[in-house]
Design a protein around this motif. Structure first.
Motif, PDB file in Angstrom:
ATOM      1  N   THR A 286       0.810  -1.212   0.000  1.00  0.00           N
ATOM      2  CA  THR A 286       0.000   0.000   0.000  1.00  0.00           C
ATOM      3  C   THR A 286       0.842   1.260   0.000  1.00  0.00           C
ATOM      4  OG1 THR A 286      -0.239  -0.502   2.320  1.00  0.00           O
ATOM      5  CG2 THR A 286      -2.148  -0.848   0.925  1.00  0.00           C
ATOM      6  N   CYS A 399       4.565  -9.340   5.347  1.00  0.00           N
ATOM      7  CA  CYS A 399       4.045  -8.973   6.668  1.00  0.00           C
ATOM      8  C   CYS A 399       5.095  -8.164   7.427  1.00  0.00           C
ATOM      9  CB  CYS A 399       3.717 -10.212   7.496  1.00  0.00           C
ATOM     10  SG  CYS A 399       2.872 -11.520   6.603  1.00  0.00           S
ATOM     11  N   CYS A 402       5.569  -4.322   7.580  1.00  0.00           N
ATOM     12  CA  CYS A 402       4.712  -3.478   8.419  1.00  0.00           C
ATOM     13  C   CYS A 402       4.703  -3.907   9.880  1.00  0.00           C
ATOM     14  CB  CYS A 402       3.276  -3.507   7.916  1.00  0.00           C
ATOM     15  SG  CYS A 402       3.074  -2.846   6.264  1.00  0.00           S
ATOM     16  N   HIS A 403       5.090  -5.146  10.173  1.00  0.00           N
ATOM     17  CA  HIS A 403       4.977  -5.656  11.546  1.00  0.00           C
ATOM     18  C   HIS A 403       6.337  -6.050  12.081  1.00  0.00           C
ATOM     19  CE1 HIS A 403       0.604  -5.903  11.629  1.00  0.00           C
ATOM     20  NE2 HIS A 403       0.625  -6.455  10.419  1.00  0.00           N
ATOM     21  N   TRP A 423      -4.511 -13.181  21.112  1.00  0.00           N
ATOM     22  CA  TRP A 423      -5.359 -13.476  19.963  1.00  0.00           C
ATOM     23  C   TRP A 423      -5.558 -14.979  19.800  1.00  0.00           C
ATOM     24  CZ3 TRP A 423      -6.499 -10.168  15.318  1.00  0.00           C
ATOM     25  CH2 TRP A 423      -6.496  -8.808  15.662  1.00  0.00           C
ATOM     26  N   GLN A 431      -8.117 -11.825  10.433  1.00  0.00           N
ATOM     27  CA  GLN A 431      -7.339 -10.614  10.171  1.00  0.00           C
ATOM     28  C   GLN A 431      -6.527 -10.767   8.878  1.00  0.00           C
ATOM     29  OE1 GLN A 431      -7.055  -7.692  12.094  1.00  0.00           O
ATOM     30  NE2 GLN A 431      -5.576  -6.810  10.664  1.00  0.00           N
ATOM     31  N   ALA A 436      -7.394  -5.115   6.717  1.00  0.00           N
ATOM     32  CA  ALA A 436      -8.027  -4.016   7.433  1.00  0.00           C
ATOM     33  C   ALA A 436      -7.773  -2.760   6.618  1.00  0.00           C
ATOM     34  CB  ALA A 436      -7.454  -3.888   8.842  1.00  0.00           C
ATOM     35  N   MET A 439      -4.162  -2.545   6.025  1.00  0.00           N
ATOM     36  CA  MET A 439      -3.467  -3.808   5.792  1.00  0.00           C
ATOM     37  C   MET A 439      -4.140  -4.538   4.633  1.00  0.00           C
ATOM     38  SD  MET A 439      -2.839  -6.954   8.405  1.00  0.00           S
ATOM     39  CE  MET A 439      -2.960  -8.646   7.804  1.00  0.00           C
TER      40      MET A 439
HETATM   41  C1  HEC Z   1       0.894  -2.561   4.529  1.00  0.00           C
HETATM   42  C2  HEC Z   1       1.204  -2.914   5.864  1.00  0.00           C
HETATM   43  C3  HEC Z   1       0.781  -4.274   6.401  1.00  0.00           C
HETATM   44  C4  HEC Z   1       1.078  -5.496   5.892  1.00  0.00           C
HETATM   45  C5  HEC Z   1       1.900  -5.787   4.628  1.00  0.00           C
HETATM   46  C6  HEC Z   1       0.545  -6.465   6.784  1.00  0.00           C
HETATM   47  N1  HEC Z   1      -0.109  -5.854   7.799  1.00  0.00           N
HETATM   48 FE1  HEC Z   1      -1.001  -6.752   9.379  1.00  0.00          FE
HETATM   49  N2  HEC Z   1      -1.663  -4.974  10.059  1.00  0.00           N
HETATM   50  C7  HEC Z   1      -1.342  -3.742   9.503  1.00  0.00           C
HETATM   51  C8  HEC Z   1      -2.009  -2.707  10.278  1.00  0.00           C
HETATM   52  C9  HEC Z   1      -1.881  -1.199   9.997  1.00  0.00           C
HETATM   53  C10 HEC Z   1      -2.725  -3.369  11.309  1.00  0.00           C
HETATM   54  C11 HEC Z   1      -3.545  -2.780  12.453  1.00  0.00           C
HETATM   55  C12 HEC Z   1      -4.574  -1.784  12.106  1.00  0.00           C
HETATM   56  C13 HEC Z   1      -5.754  -2.342  11.438  1.00  0.00           C
HETATM   57  O1  HEC Z   1      -6.254  -3.397  11.835  1.00  0.00           O
HETATM   58  O2  HEC Z   1      -6.178  -1.664  10.489  1.00  0.00           O
HETATM   59  C14 HEC Z   1      -2.473  -4.775  11.133  1.00  0.00           C
HETATM   60  C15 HEC Z   1      -2.997  -5.738  11.978  1.00  0.00           C
HETATM   61  C16 HEC Z   1      -2.606  -7.072  11.965  1.00  0.00           C
HETATM   62  C17 HEC Z   1      -2.950  -8.051  12.969  1.00  0.00           C
HETATM   63  C18 HEC Z   1      -3.783  -7.762  14.205  1.00  0.00           C
HETATM   64  C19 HEC Z   1      -2.860  -7.306  15.295  1.00  0.00           C
HETATM   65  C20 HEC Z   1      -3.420  -6.292  16.241  1.00  0.00           C
HETATM   66  O3  HEC Z   1      -2.912  -6.211  17.362  1.00  0.00           O
HETATM   67  O4  HEC Z   1      -4.325  -5.526  15.840  1.00  0.00           O
HETATM   68  C21 HEC Z   1      -2.389  -9.235  12.611  1.00  0.00           C
HETATM   69  C22 HEC Z   1      -2.448 -10.547  13.327  1.00  0.00           C
HETATM   70  C23 HEC Z   1      -1.682  -8.989  11.367  1.00  0.00           C
HETATM   71  N3  HEC Z   1      -1.833  -7.671  11.019  1.00  0.00           N
HETATM   72  C24 HEC Z   1      -0.982  -9.945  10.677  1.00  0.00           C
HETATM   73  C25 HEC Z   1      -0.398  -9.741   9.436  1.00  0.00           C
HETATM   74  C26 HEC Z   1       0.174 -10.773   8.641  1.00  0.00           C
HETATM   75  C27 HEC Z   1       0.301 -12.238   9.020  1.00  0.00           C
HETATM   76  C28 HEC Z   1       0.628 -10.196   7.484  1.00  0.00           C
HETATM   77  C29 HEC Z   1       1.244 -10.880   6.279  1.00  0.00           C
HETATM   78  C30 HEC Z   1       0.488 -11.942   5.682  1.00  0.00           C
HETATM   79  C31 HEC Z   1       0.343  -8.778   7.578  1.00  0.00           C
HETATM   80  N4  HEC Z   1      -0.279  -8.535   8.770  1.00  0.00           N
HETATM   81  C32 HEC Z   1       0.684  -7.834   6.607  1.00  0.00           C
HETATM   82  C33 HEC Z   1      -0.534  -3.516   8.416  1.00  0.00           C
HETATM   83  C34 HEC Z   1       0.009  -4.505   7.599  1.00  0.00           C
END
Ligand code: HEC
Length: 462
Positions: A286, A399, A402-403, A423, A431, A436, A439
């Protein structure tokens, strides 16, 4: 007469090169044009360096979506001096953008754009935008995920311009989506169109330097008056002028050499930017991280309230280009000394601080994913094969951009180091599949096993 002299006379007789060019090199320049005046020629040195290294890179580069990434890997890892060559081209671009900026600020502060040098300023404005366009198109030629997604973001922004946006975006990308045809197009822009324009404009810019002479260092209380300036300048040169070569040119030569040594130094010691992963259409990024000199623009759009974005995208560039082009017509005469133009100096300080803060904001912003993060699998090891696969996927599927887990990764999303404590499997599953607002939804991009592996891996983060 020795044979060499005879050849020399023959060439001079048939071409008149030294008869015509000699006076140019020896032409008189105002005294006191000291170190502040070296940045234009410094930029020219960078430009020549870019042409030479660019030709070198093009000998091995394959401008096709199948071959580009691999050919760059080959250049970086195997070709003799390939890594240094890429490094020079990268730092040369950075150097050129910095020097263009300093050159422009110097010209503005000493008001050298005033009569009769308006056309120098105007051609310079076009050269500035061409330099930025070269940086931008060059970044896409790396054809790694960063370059590709930066181009996508730019095209999406272009597409938001009312009426002509879609056509502009299509012109840039060569179609509705990014693909091999976009790469051909960027290659043609970067290697043929923009350089051809730049050669012409640089020639014109230099011609004007000889035609109108280098601006004399400004002095408070000595305003530019178009009625008297040219005669005053000619008289002043006759009285106090010094020959360009060697009296003034040695500074340019020395500064240019230092710039080139610095660029080569960076190329050898730091090296070119590592290629991020090859672009994978199944990974939607993104917000990609472009090269540093594009960051202020990206930061500006990321920080702007979305409501005004599409207006600013349209009006902003047009207004700034018009303002820059109009400058010599609005203040083409009068005082040149910065002491007598405090508001002009204040304005330039504001612009520098503004762009600088955007750069810093772009560099540390939590909204920009960290593509440079190292694969987690280098730091964390599991004996359980499923968890091991999850560790690899966590990086491979983006992942980790961003994390963070155990200190590795980006901060756009929440830290997942202890996600397994709070969780449940089902929640994490949802998720990942649904995503989201900030994400991407991974639903269609992961196989059932990959999803299982990822969820188990996250559940193990206690
Ligand atoms: C572009 C950035 C981005 C990527 C790439 C991304 N995430 Fe996320 N993720 C976020 C954001 C921002 C949030 C929290 C805000 C929301 O929920 O909108 C989130 C929330 C989460 C959460 C919930 C955690 C919480 O405490 O709210 C999990 C679990 C998660 N991501 C797992 C993953 C996994 C596994 C991948 C890869 C497959 C991934 N994310 C890829 C941005 C990203």
């Amino acid at each position: 007469m020795s044979i060499l002299q005879k050849i020399g006379y023959w060439i001079e007789d048939r071409t008149g090169l030294s008869a015509n060019l000699g006076p140019l090199i020896k032409h008189l320049v105002p005294p006191g044009a000291k170190w502040a005046y070296v940045f234009g020629s410094g930029t020219l040195f960078c430009f020549i360096l870019q042409v030479v290294t660019g030709i070198g890179l093009s000998l091995l580069y394959q401008p096709s979506s199948e071959g580009a990434y691999a050919s760059l890997q080959f250049i970086t890892d195997q070709a003799t001096f390939g890594k240094v060559l890429r490094g020079i081209h990268y730092f040369g671009a950075s150097g050129m953008i910095i020097l263009v900026g300093i050159h422009m600020i110097r010209v503005y502060i000493t008001a050298s754009f005033k009569y009769p040098r308006e056309m120098s300023w105007i051609s310079g404005v076009f050269l500035l935008f061409l330099t930025i366009a070269m940086g931008f198109t060059g970044q896409l030629l790396r054809w790694d995920s960063n370059g590709v997604w930066s181009a996508v973001v730019a095209a999406e922004n272009l597409g938001r311009i009312p009426l002509i946006g879609t056509s502009l975006a299509r012109l840039l990308m060569g179609g509705d989506t990014i693909g091999g045809q976009s790469l051909s197009r960027f290659f043609a822009f970067h290697v043929f169109l923009f350089p051809a324009l730049m050669f012409t404009l640089v020639g014109f810019h230099l011609y004007l330097v000889f035609q109108n002479g280098i601006s004399e260092p400004p002095k408070a209380g000595r305003p530019v008056d178009p009625k008297t300036y040219k005669k005053w300048y000619a008289d002043m040169l006759k009285r106090e002028g010094v020959p360009f070569w060697p009296d003034a040119a040695w500074r340019d030569a020395m500064f240019g050499s230092l710039v080139i040594i610095a660029i080569i130094g960076f190329a050898v010691l730091v090296g070119p930017p590592a290629l991020t992963q090859p672009p994978d259409p199944s990974i939607i990024q993104t917000s990609p991280a472009p090269d540093w000199y594009m960051l202020p623009i990206f930061a500006l759009f990321a920080l702007m309230p979305p409501k005004i974005e599409s207006i600013v995208i349209f009006v902003g560039p047009i207004l700034s280009i018009l303002a820059l082009l109009a400058l010599p017509f609005f203040s083409g005469t009068g005082e040149r000394s910065p002491i007598r133009r405090p508001w002009a100096v204040f304005g330039v300080v504001c612009v520098v601080v503004f762009v600088g803060s955007l750069l810093v904001a772009g560099e540390i912003a939590p909204w920009s994913p960290r593509f440079k993060t190292k694969p987690l699998a280098q730091f964390v090891h599991y004996t359980n094969p499923q968890l091991e696969r999850g560790t690899i996927l966590f990086y491979k599927k983006g992942c980790q951009y961003c994390h963070q887990i155990t200190g590795q990764g980006g901060i756009k999303g929440p830290n997942l180091s202890q996600i397994g404590r709070t969780w449940t499997r089902a929640q994490i599953n949802i998720q990942i599949v649904n995503g989201a607002s900030e994400m991407p939804a991974y639903g269609g991009m992961l196989t059932k096993t990959e999803l299982d592996d990822l969820v188990s891996f996250l559940m193990a983060q206690q």
